[in-house]
Scaffold this active site. Structure first.
Site, PDB file in Angstrom:
ATOM      1  N   ALA A 178       0.828  -1.213   0.000  1.00 12.24           N
ATOM      2  CA  ALA A 178       0.000   0.000   0.000  1.00 12.24           C
ATOM      3  C   ALA A 178       0.864   1.266   0.000  1.00 12.24           C
ATOM      4  O   ALA A 178       1.840   1.336  -0.745  1.00 12.24           O
ATOM      5  CB  ALA A 178      -0.990  -0.050   1.155  1.00 12.24           C
ATOM      6  N   CYS A 179       0.528   2.227   0.862  1.00 10.39           N
ATOM      7  CA  CYS A 179       1.189   3.546   0.798  1.00 10.39           C
ATOM      8  C   CYS A 179       2.694   3.485   1.052  1.00 10.39           C
ATOM      9  O   CYS A 179       3.411   4.433   0.762  1.00 10.39           O
ATOM     10  CB  CYS A 179       0.553   4.491   1.811  1.00 10.39           C
ATOM     11  SG  CYS A 179      -1.067   5.037   1.283  1.00 10.39           S
ATOM     12  N   SER A 180       3.169   2.406   1.646  1.00 13.76           N
ATOM     13  CA  SER A 180       4.604   2.321   1.933  1.00 13.76           C
ATOM     14  C   SER A 180       5.366   1.548   0.864  1.00 13.76           C
ATOM     15  O   SER A 180       6.559   1.278   1.042  1.00 13.76           O
ATOM     16  CB  SER A 180       4.833   1.652   3.292  1.00 13.76           C
ATOM     17  OG  SER A 180       4.694   2.602   4.314  1.00 13.76           O
ATOM     18  N   SER A 230       1.840   5.297  -2.465  1.00 10.13           N
ATOM     19  CA  SER A 230       3.287   5.070  -2.321  1.00 10.13           C
ATOM     20  C   SER A 230       4.134   6.159  -2.963  1.00 10.13           C
ATOM     21  O   SER A 230       5.289   6.360  -2.597  1.00 10.13           O
ATOM     22  CB  SER A 230       3.653   3.722  -2.934  1.00 10.13           C
ATOM     23  OG  SER A 230       3.550   3.775  -4.341  1.00 10.13           O
TER      24      SER A 230
END
Ligand code: COA
Length: 375
Positions: free
Chosen positions: A155-157, A334
């Site tokens: 996900a966002c990382s 990300s």
């Protein structure tokens, strides 16, 4: 021991952008239409009336003023409220491939790399348009790169996790130069009918080249001093879309098959996690917070970033210390911290130290400490 560096970055920005005013106007038309269509059920207490969104709330709660998207018309049409992106035939490049190639070319140019200098492609983003063949292999083919490619998703990382994966590959000589790309079409999984989150995301693609200093053509790359990752399970950001959905037809198309979050809880729980990870990681490497020249933070929420900066540095955030792109790009999953790094690193001087940090669903947090060097 040779140093591992970031030698190039690239950015693809979609041609269309939606302001908060445009988004809210479309959302509020949808709300009016819904409430008048269901007037009877609402009157009888069988359905709840929907509430309108507000430009002021969005900007105050998040710092977001507009977002870039791959398809503006579909998102803004109150009868559609979703990007319209025609499926492409197998003989044509996928849309995520096109975005990635554009960002990759800029990164490769900055790094002075031709396709034969690169031997691994990692696609690191929160949503792939198909399960297989891997997007990375299609991009590898489109760019004429020999070697291997694979996709990954945290996900966002994902970008910071992708950088650590690339560093490990280069360190162990399983690749000599890695192209890591983040083609995020967040509008594809955002529920534009959900008042609490309809404003959050935007679309973009970033690219990063990671290699050893011996092969680096760029005179002023960024040494990757260290990377650190952490995950802790949480359901507070979740998307249940997946290949097993058709095995339970009743659930196909329900709200949980798009992005869902408990925004307040995420805010409260992720801020300390991110601040602790950054502070602990800096201490491990005997770097004092005041020695940090720049923090390229994950771009989800301006107020979150304010708090994280305060916890780490004890100071208010400034554009010089922690630049933001939230106002124009919104949350790009990300890619957010990489956009910031790409746009705001040139003024750093030799030996200046910076931190690229991401956080998001999982929960997942990734930290990359870099230093500008001269070769
Ligand atoms: N327009 C107007 N008002 C709205 C609204 C909208 N679009 N959405 C919510 N509100 C209202 C709520 O109904 C609530 O009203 P109430 O006080 O009368 O109950 C009020 O605004 C506050 O809502 P809340 O959800 O608590 O807002 P918030 O200040 O927490 O901001 C987020 C919401 C999502 C911006 C914020 O929580 C956030 O950024 N969280 C972290 C998100 C994140 O990082 N996610 C990771 C994604 S990868």
């Amino acid at each position: 021991m040779s140093r591992i560096v970031i030698s190039g970055t690239g950015l693809f920005t979609p041609g269309e952008s939606i302001s908060n005013e445009e988004l809210v106007s479309s959302f509020n038309t949808y709300v009016d239409n819904y409430n008048s269509k269901h007037e009877k059920e609402i009157g009888e207490g069988k359905l709840e009336a929907k509430e309108k969104s507000s430009v002021e709330f969005i900007e105050k709660a998040s710092g977001i003023k507009s977002r870039f998207v791959m398809d503006k018309a579909g998102v803004l049409d109150p009868e559609v409220m979703c990007p319209r992106i025609p499926a492409r035939s197998n003989g044509n490049a996928s849309i995520q491939c096109d975005m990635s190639v554009a960002a990759a070319k800029e990164a490769m140019e900055q790094a002075g790399k031709s396709p034969e200098d690169i031997d691994a492609v990692i696609v690191a983003c929160s949503n792939m348009e198909r399960p297989y063949p891997a997007m990375a292999i299609e991009i590898q083919n489109a760019l004429g790169i020999d070697g291997f490619g694979f996709d990954m998703n945290v996900a966002c990382s994902t970008a910071t996790f992708g950088i650590q994966t690339a560093v490990d590959s280069v360190f162990r000589n399983s690749a000599k130069a890695v192209l890591m790309v983040n083609p995020e079409i967040c509008s594809g999984h955002l529920n534009f009918k959900d008042r609490d989150s309809h404003f959050i995301f935007g679309d973009v693609c970033t690219a990063v080249i990671i290699e050893k200093e011996e092969t680096c053509q760029r005179k002023d790359p960024f040494e990757i001093i260290a990377t650190k990752l952490k995950t802790r399970f949480s359901n507070n950001i979740r998307n249940n879309f997946g290949f097993l959905n058709r095995a339970d037809p009743d659930g196909v198309g329900t709200k949980d098959k798009l992005f869902v979050q408990q925004g307040r809880k995420v805010f409260k729980e992720v801020v300390p996690l991110a601040a602790e990870l950054i502070t602990g990681h800096l201490a491990e490497h005997r770097i004092k917070p005041e020695d940090i020249r720049r923090i390229w933070l994950h771009q989800a929420n301006m107020n979150m970033n304010q708090l994280i900066c305060k916890k780490i540095m004890g100071t208010e955030i400034t554009h010089d210390l922690a630049p933001t792109i939230l106002d124009t790009y919104a949350n790009t999953a990300s890619a957010g911290s990489v956009i910031c790094f790409h746009k705001y690193n040139e003024d750093l001087k030799e030996d200046d130290i910076g931190v690229i940090c991401s956080f998001g669903a999982g929960y997942s947090i990734g930290n990359v400490i870099v230093r500008k060097i001269a070769l």
